[in-house]
Design a protein around this motif. Structure first.
Motif, PDB file in Angstrom:
ATOM      1  N   UNK A   1      38.313  25.637  32.127  1.00 64.43           N
ATOM      2  CA  UNK A   1      36.945  25.616  32.645  1.00 64.43           C
ATOM      3  C   UNK A   1      36.875  26.286  34.014  1.00 64.43           C
ATOM      4  N   UNK A   2      37.860  26.013  34.856  1.00 62.97           N
ATOM      5  CA  UNK A   2      37.825  26.617  36.189  1.00 62.97           C
ATOM      6  C   UNK A   2      38.091  28.104  36.144  1.00 62.97           C
ATOM      7  N   UNK A   3      38.749  28.560  35.080  1.00 64.52           N
ATOM      8  CA  UNK A   3      38.891  29.997  34.936  1.00 64.52           C
ATOM      9  C   UNK A   3      37.736  30.560  34.135  1.00 64.52           C
ATOM     10  N   UNK A   4      36.740  29.719  33.858  1.00 67.26           N
ATOM     11  CA  UNK A   4      35.570  30.100  33.066  1.00 67.26           C
ATOM     12  C   UNK A   4      35.966  30.602  31.693  1.00 67.26           C
ATOM     13  N   UNK A   5      37.015  29.980  31.131  1.00 70.77           N
ATOM     14  CA  UNK A   5      37.399  30.342  29.771  1.00 70.77           C
ATOM     15  C   UNK A   5      36.797  29.303  28.846  1.00 70.77           C
ATOM     16  N   UNK A   6      35.692  29.658  28.285  1.00 72.85           N
ATOM     17  CA  UNK A   6      34.809  28.697  27.646  1.00 72.85           C
ATOM     18  C   UNK A   6      35.398  27.951  26.447  1.00 72.85           C
ATOM     19  N   UNK A   7      36.015  28.663  25.475  1.00 71.45           N
ATOM     20  CA  UNK A   7      36.383  27.960  24.241  1.00 71.45           C
ATOM     21  C   UNK A   7      37.313  26.781  24.485  1.00 71.45           C
TER      22      UNK A   7
ATOM     23  N   UNK B   1      43.106  37.395  29.881  1.00 74.96           N
ATOM     24  CA  UNK B   1      42.289  37.218  31.086  1.00 74.96           C
ATOM     25  C   UNK B   1      42.555  35.865  31.728  1.00 74.96           C
ATOM     26  N   UNK B   2      42.715  34.823  30.875  1.00 69.10           N
ATOM     27  CA  UNK B   2      42.949  33.493  31.448  1.00 69.10           C
ATOM     28  C   UNK B   2      44.333  33.422  32.065  1.00 69.10           C
TER      29      UNK B   2
ATOM     30  N   UNK C   1      44.631  34.912  35.398  1.00 75.23           N
ATOM     31  CA  UNK C   1      44.158  34.068  36.501  1.00 75.23           C
ATOM     32  C   UNK C   1      45.223  33.056  36.909  1.00 75.23           C
TER      33      UNK C   1
END
Lengths: 306, 512, 664
Positions: B267-273, B342-343, B346
């Protein structure tokens, strides 16, 4: 009579934008919810939010001055002005003159300036942080945007937005412009991977954190302006790839356009669902990449028109 | 080194030692010995606290853990003066313990490099190390923070109220641009006075106080507490049935929290799934705990002498079915995360805690293992079922957010197979507990459990009447908050949420 | 012309009057101001009438010295610069009355101030090279003394010396270029320069010399080194005059030389353009990294000179490629920017002066929250900042818009104009957009950190607005910013004549048409600006209506519930700039000092940054060192042995002999 008719045709897209903009935020959110396996919020949620905010009282920090109170109105007004130029009907726009694109881009810059100053006016380190990031990304986003507009200007040999996108622009140029514009859209509208509109963490946000101290009607105006901005970029993106004049009437044209905008928003939602957020230096690199794409479009356009 | 070790009395996890067997030494030599052993990495501080003994004299207790040897060492010293020479400068892992001693008993660790209150409460003894008056209000987290001077620098003050639904704490950053020069954390907003209330126990309230020491580690803390009472109450071993249920519950707690943490990191990396799936999966695991005891966090499940609830055969089958489903989902979600470039980008090289630093400041648990320190109570000081059935120890060398996330995932995997194995062999008959006698007088017992965050260490000292003279709780967060501070040095401030989540430390477990 | 000369004489006379020590400081200021006011009326009249009805007036009086004729000529190009000069000098002197008023009566530099104004006015109308050089030097000297006003400080003396050296370097170049120009005709009149034919090489040399010579005054990169030093050193009214007007005289010189030369080559345009781009981008990036508000503004002058050069370069390209629309619009943009910059830069320097007086510090990061304490100054600074960032509704946008429009014309002219024009146009647009966005960030920093938020140090506590005499010029200039921003269409009308003068040789009809089209656009921009203002007022009114009867609470800025927030918990300007500047770190070479943080127990430490001027450090320091080594070497030869000297004489004789045999 014909004159009034033309004016109505030219103003219609602007009105569509002003009315429908909050809806497309709902589209993005529903797309994301779909990917997360949820139902998600109502499509009209932002209308409800804005309506609720408009009926609320407000809290103003004692540190702030008139700059803070002026900023939401300025940013909304300048976004509307830019939208008036970029809301294209088949034959024109609500506001159209040679060089109008420059005014539109600078109007968006004015909105940015107002938001950044109001953020600094609160004297909060969070909002300063957001402002500083906004300022960091702006030059690159603006350069990419300007170059792609140049490409359109060269390809269409025109100097106003309305005629620019209506002209016959070669397909490769259109595609490059679309991709570049889409990247700029993601950055300018605080979407993943540039920013994260959902994680409400002060330390990582850009746009959201700058309005941390806004409340009530001001916040409503800011939300509305943000949705208008997304509409503006999405409709431009649609204009990039969808040639004008597919259907006869303005209504049909506009319906097609809105469908295109919804598709762009779904695309935004999909991107947000499958990507994590970038580090800031990578966001900047992404913008540089967008500038390169725009430049490529420009080169092709120059080559074709020469 | 042997002479240093000679000062200490050897002990084992959950085995009581009579107080008379521990010879008090002068405070200087005790602290020198602690520092020497810690610096030589032969042991680390598991607990260091002060107490009032029967004669109302303040006594310092040092509990050292030698992970390789699987031994504990207890040393003590009687204080005559109201100060003692601080060892924090030499041995940073002692710094919070020393400040805690100062805050609780008004005894000043002379020469402490960062002498601030820990939890902002009045002392137990009436003597105040900062000369605050008895009735005076204490403003939490108002301390002289380390400053980086110069007009270029700005400070960021985050908390106590945060942007998410999390606990209160104050974080002070010294920054220039996005770059963090220094982070200083000041907690104490959640202080409830658990340790003070436990003095004079055990009584009916005690277990409930311990259960809520850190709500997300209820099983770990309660197990540690029960092990203390069992050791003091001459219970050699609790029934296998209870032992198995305890182990399953502990690992379920681990699964739930690790799943939640992986989701929160995504969530903090805005990785939604992954973020959205893991939120649900965490709930699934919590609900499985609730299948045992009716409470999602495992309250009232564990009691001295055994457990209160178990599952029948149907229950076990149902649990296994649900567990396999949820674990399958977790596997998917985690794979999605760790395969997303991408995740992972990060996470990698973000918030690096080098092994040397981790050793120096005494990091425990997941964070320690992610920095390459093979340190796990289930392995080094096994009790209960873990003496018979072992879970493979997981570690990773890079010490970054990625390592902490990945270690969590690997641990969750190991726990899953352990749980499934133990569910199969969960005894369906036999006692669920045995009676526990009144605690032995004049004894000290150290009980350590590897909670999901790391080492939970409870130390009970009983007086002549068998009542607690002192009941010391050390949550893993107490060791690890310092790690978060170190990690943020020269890090970028927008990586703070990621770093913070990768440690995911407890505020209330720290504040007690 | 008589009026004009009378005005100049009165100006000098007022300066002399204020030299009498018996007069009080304020009275001396008033005398000087009166002189400036007279000059504004007497000299401004002819200038404005030139702009409205172009009919160059000249005056010629021969003297006994050969080559030196007292010949003056006032044409449209001079007029536009004169208008800027007289307006700013009058307002700065009004501002200066109170600014210098508090100081001892002997220290106010009114004499030099008026001499500077007078010599600038005379430079603008000189039509004889000797005369021009004379007044040019007078201007350099008087401004040198003005910079040296606070001569007690070491920084100031250093700045003044650097300034003196660079202006004399420029002077040398200008002398040589006049020499080259006089070769064919043999006399020193500008008119005969223009009438005689110059070979390609000579013309190119003259062009390059003019860039170097006048560039040293205009301060574009690489001749900018004196600028960021002299402006902070000089008193604020002087900075306003120097940055607002004096550096524009460099631009005037270049344009004058271009007019004299007549025929251009495309590469000239590209050279001017690339100088403009370099100055614009480097100027704004360095401005962003400054702590000293006056240094920040000085670097912005470099940036704006860059924008003017961008316009001029594009104009030159337009002429070479035979596209009158581009040329006319670009020159119109450049000239309008000359005017606009003199307005908002003087405004900003005046505001900065007021702030520095009120707080006693130049460092932006020590200020904060001044909008509440100095509301009028704050509003004026905000106006100036928005204007210089090129935001709509204000004047900066209008001139940038014209340059943009020129570039768009250049692009849509496409292949017909030649590839130089396309490259030039693309570069102009990209550079302008980058510069604009960076300038916006920089002025968000300046405004936000100085005026908004809370005071960072005690120096902000006692600050308050200066007296009316200082506020009035600021308010007037802010008003002009708005007027030109909304009425850009009229400004373009006024500019038509000087522009047509510059694009001589092209189809004037087409140039006029393109200017008309531009004024159509600008008219709509003005209407749009008004509509925008109406929308803003509507938004504010709507909010007021919505909030009526509802709870409106004053509160603290969100502090996360922490009880002891301090002013340090605000972004500093330096922090604000860092993320943006990290991209340019190779260019900037910012020095960072400290902090020493050693976990787990960091001690209190300190941190500071400093961005030195890259050319000063990396180039000029070496050049100066090399020069001084050379001269030391020559000194040694001069004082050396007789044998060596004889040898040198012999070598020299041989060289002369060989040369005369080969070419003689």
């Amino acid at each position: 009579m014909a004159d009034t008719n033309t004016i109505a045709v030219d103003v219609f897209p602007l009105l569509c934008g002003l009315v429908l903009a909050p809806f497309i935020i709902g589209v993005v959110n529903r797309t994301k919810a779909f990917f997360a396996g949820r139902n998600g919020q109502p499509l009209l949620q932002l209308y409800f939010d804005i309506f609720k905010l408009l009926r609320k009282g407000a809290v103003f920090s004692r540190s702030t001055t008139w700059v803070f109170r002026l900023a939401p109105a300025v940013s909304l007004a300048s976004t509307v002005s830019a939208l008036a130029i970029f809301s294209l009907s088949p034959e024109g726009a609500a506001l159209s003159f040679p060089g109008d694109i420059v005014l539109a881009v600078y109007m968006l810059a004015l909105a940015r300036f107002a938001t950044v100053l109001s953020a600094l006016d609160t004297g909060s380190s969070f909002e300063g942080m957001g402002a500083s990031r906004e300022v960091m990304l702006a030059p690159f986003a603006e350069a990419a945007f300007f170059i792609l507009i140049l490409a359109a200007a060269v390809a269409s040999r025109s100097m106003s937005a309305a005629t620019m996108f209506a002209a016959a622009i070669p397909l490769p140029v259109r595609i490059l412009m679309f991709v570049s514009l889409f990247i700029v859209l993601l950055v300018e509208n605080c979407r993943v991977p540039a920013d994260d509109p959902n994680t409400h963490l002060e330390l990582t946000m850009i746009h959201e954190v700058m309005v941390l101290d806004n409340s009530g009607p001001d916040l409503g105006m800011i939300f509305y302006a943000a949705s208008l901005k997304l509409w503006l970029f999405a409709s431009l993106a649609v204009c990039c790839i969808m040639p004008a004049g597919l259907t006869g009437g303005i209504i049909g044209e506009m319906a097609l356009r809105v469908a295109g905008i919804i598709c762009v928003c779904i695309l935004v939602g999909v991107v947000e669902s499958v990507m994590a957020r970038f580090r800031f230096d990578k966001v900047r690199r992404m913008l540089v990449f967008a500038s390169v794409l725009s430049s490529l479009a420009l080169l092709i356009a120059v080559g074709v028109s020469a | 080194m042997n002479s240093q070790r000679g000062i200490f009395t050897p002990a084992r996890n959950c085995v009581p030692v009579p107080l008379s067997g521990i010879e008090p030494v002068p405070v200087e030599s005790l602290l020198d010995a602690v520092a020497a052993l810690c610096i030589a990495r032969e042991a680390r501080i598991a607990s260091l606290f002060a107490m009032k003994n029967g004669s109302a004299q303040v006594q310092i207790m040092a509990i050292l853990a030698d992970d390789q040897g699987g031994r504990l060492m207890i040393g003590t010293s009687l204080l005559d003066a109201d100060s003692f020479p601080s060892l924090s400068a030499k041995c940073p892992q002692a710094q919070l313990f020393e400040r805690e001693i100062a805050e609780q008993f008004g005894i000043v660790p002379a020469g402490h490099p960062r002498f601030n209150p820990v939890r902002f409460h009045h002392s137990f003894s009436g003597r105040d190390a900062w000369f605050r008056l008895e009735g005076q209000d204490i403003q939490p987290s108002v301390i002289p923070f380390v400053r980086v001077e110069g007009s270029d620098v700005h400070e960021v003050a985050v908390g106590p109220v945060h942007a998410g639904i999390i606990e209160p704490g104050h974080f002070r950053f010294q920054c220039h641009g996005e770059k963090v020069f220094n982070l200083e954390i000041s907690l104490g907003y959640q202080h409830r006075g658990i340790e003070k209330s436990l003095i004079g126990g055990p009584d009916g309230r005690s277990i409930h106080l311990v259960e809520t020491a850190a709500g997300d580690s209820t099983i770990a803390h309660t197990t540690a507490y029960c092990q203390t009472l069992e050791a003091l109450g001459s219970v050699r071993q609790i029934p296998l049935r209870a032992m198995t249920v305890r182990a399953i519950l502990l690992e379920l707690e681990r699964m739930a929290n690790h799943a939640g943490d992986i989701g929160a990191l995504a969530n903090d990396a805005a990785f939604l799934p992954t973020a959205s799936y893991c939120g649900r999966i965490r709930g699934d695991f919590l609900n499985m705990t609730a299948m045992f005891c009716g409470n999602r966090f495992g309250r009232s499940a564990v009691l001295p002498g055994g457990v209160r609830f178990t599952l029948d055969r149907d229950g076990v089958e149902e649990l296994k079915r649900r567990f396999k489903n949820s674990f399958g989902d977790l596997e998917d979600a985690a794979n999605l995360l760790f395969e997303s470039s991408t995740a992972v980008e990060r996470f990698e090289n973000c918030g690096i805690l080098p092994r040397e630093t981790a050793e120096e400041i005494g990091i425990v648990g997941v964070a320690a293992r992610a920095s390459g320190i093979r340190r796990d109570i289930r392995f080094d000081f096994p009790t209960g079922l873990f003496s018979f059935a072992q879970i493979p120890l997981v570690s990773c060398d890079s010490g970054d957010v990625y390592a902490r996330a990945f270690v969590r995932w690997l641990e969750a995997r190991n726990s899953a197979s352990f749980i499934l194995e133990q569910l199969d062999s969960l005894p369906q008959d036999g006692a669920m507990g045995i009676p526990v006698q009144a605690p032995k007088p004049d004894s000290i017992v150290v009980s350590m459990v590897e909670g999901w965050r790391g080492e939970v260490c409870h130390t009970a000292v009983t007086g002549p009447d068998g009542r607690f003279l002192r009941y010391k709780i050390v949550d893993p967060s107490f060791h690890n908050w310092g790690g978060l501070e170190v990690v943020l040095k020269d890090e970028l401030i927008y990586n703070f949420p990621l770093c913070n989540k990768s440690f995911n430390l407890s505020y209330c477990g720290f504040d007690l | 012309m008589d009026f004009f000369l009378a005005g100049v004489v009165i100006l000098v006379f007022a300066g002399l009057l204020s030299f009498f020590p018996s007069v009080g400081a304020r009275a001396r200021g008033r005398i000087a101001f009166a002189g400036n006011l007279c000059a504004l009326i007497l000299c401004g009249g002819p200038a404005v009438s030139q702009l409205l009805h172009p009919a160059p007036v000249s005056l010629m009086a021969a003297t006994s010295i050969p080559g030196l004729n007292f010949s003056l000529r006032l044409d449209c190009l001079s007029a536009i610069f004169l208008v800027c000069l007289l307006m700013i000098s009058c307002l700065s002197s009004l501002y200066g009355i109170s600014y210098f008023g508090g100081q001892g009566s002997s220290s106010a530099p009114w004499f030099w101030f008026n001499v500077l104004v007078a010599s600038m006015a005379m430079v603008l109308v000189s039509a004889n090279a000797f005369l021009f050089l004379f007044f040019w030097e007078a201007m350099a000297l008087s401004s040198f003394f003005l910079v040296l006003h606070d001569s007690g400080k070491k920084d100031v003396r250093e700045a003044a010396w650097i300034y003196a050296v660079s202006s004399h370097f420029g002077l040398v170049c200008i002398i040589s270029l006049f020499f080259l120009l006089s070769l064919p005709g043999g006399d020193m009149e500008f008119a005969s320069f223009a009438n005689s034919a110059h070979s390609r090489v000579i013309a190119a040399a003259v062009f390059l010399l003019s860039l170097a010579g006048f560039g040293a005054k205009a301060g574009f990169i690489p001749f900018h080194v004196w600028l960021p030093r002299a402006h902070p050193a000089a008193p604020s009214p002087v900075s306003a005059l120097m940055s607002g007007v004096m550096i524009k005289l460099g631009i005037y010189g270049i344009l004058r030389v271009l007019v004299i030369l007549g025929g251009f080559e495309p590469w000239w345009g590209l050279v001017i353009l690339s100088l403009g781009i370099t100055s614009g981008i480097i100027g704004v990036v360095f401005a962003f990294s400054q702590h000293d508000i006056k240094k920040l503004l000085a670097y912005h002058s470099i940036e704006n000179i860059g924008i003017i050069m961008l316009g001029s370069g594009l104009g030159v390209l337009g002429i070479c490629c035979g596209v009158p629309a581009v040329s006319a619009l670009a020159f119109a943009g450049a000239l309008l920017h000359v005017f606009n910059h003199s307005v908002f830069k003087s405004l900003l320097f005046m505001c900065a002066g007021a702030v520095i007086k009120a707080t006693g510090t130049h460092n932006v990061d020590e200020m904060g929250g001044l909008m509440k304490k100095m509301p009028v100054t704050g509003a004026c600074f905000l106006t100036g900042a928005s204007a210089i960032s090129g935001l709509p509704v204000l004047n900066g946008f209008v001139s940038e818009f014209l340059i943009f429009l020129a570039a768009l014309h250049g692009l849509s002219a496409g292949g017909t104009g030649g590839k130089e024009l396309v490259y030039g146009s693309v570069a102009t647009v990209v550079a302008l957009s980058l510069i604009g966005a960076l300038a916006l960030g920089c002025f968000a920093k300046a405004c936000g950190i100085m005026f908004l938020g809370e005071g960072r140090t005690e120096c902000c506590n006692g600050a308050k607005d200066p007296c009316v005499a200082m506020l009035l010029p600021m308010m007037v200039l802010s008003g002009i910013c708005f007027l030109v921003g909304i009425g850009g269409v009229f400004a373009v009308r006024l500019l038509a004549n000087p522009v047509l003068e510059l694009v001589e040789g092209l189809d004037a009809r087409q140039a006029e048409i393109s200017l008309l089209q531009a004024s159509y656009s600008l008219g709509l921009v003005g209407i749009c600006a008004l509509a925008f203002l109406v929308l803003v007022i509507g938004g504010l009114a709507a909010r007021t209506l919505l909030l009526r009867g509802r709870k409106v609470l004053p509160s603290v800025t969100w502090d996360c519930g922490y009880s002891e927030s301090t002013a340090r918990m605000q972004y500093s300007g330096s922090s604000f700039a860092r993320p943006t500047l990290e991209f340019f770190c190779l260019l900037l070479g910012t020095h960072r000092k400290g902090p020493e943080i050693s976990p787990p127990f960091p001690a209190t430490s300190s941190f500071s940054t400093h961005t030195p001027d890259f050319l000063e450090d990396s180039l000029f320091r070496h050049v100066v060192n090399a020069l001084s080594r050379c001269s030391e070497f020559i000194c040694r030869i001069e004082k050396g042995s007789v044998h060596l000297q004889i040898l040198l004489v012999v070598v020299a004789l041989f060289v002369i002999l060989a040369w005369s045999m080969l070419y003689g």
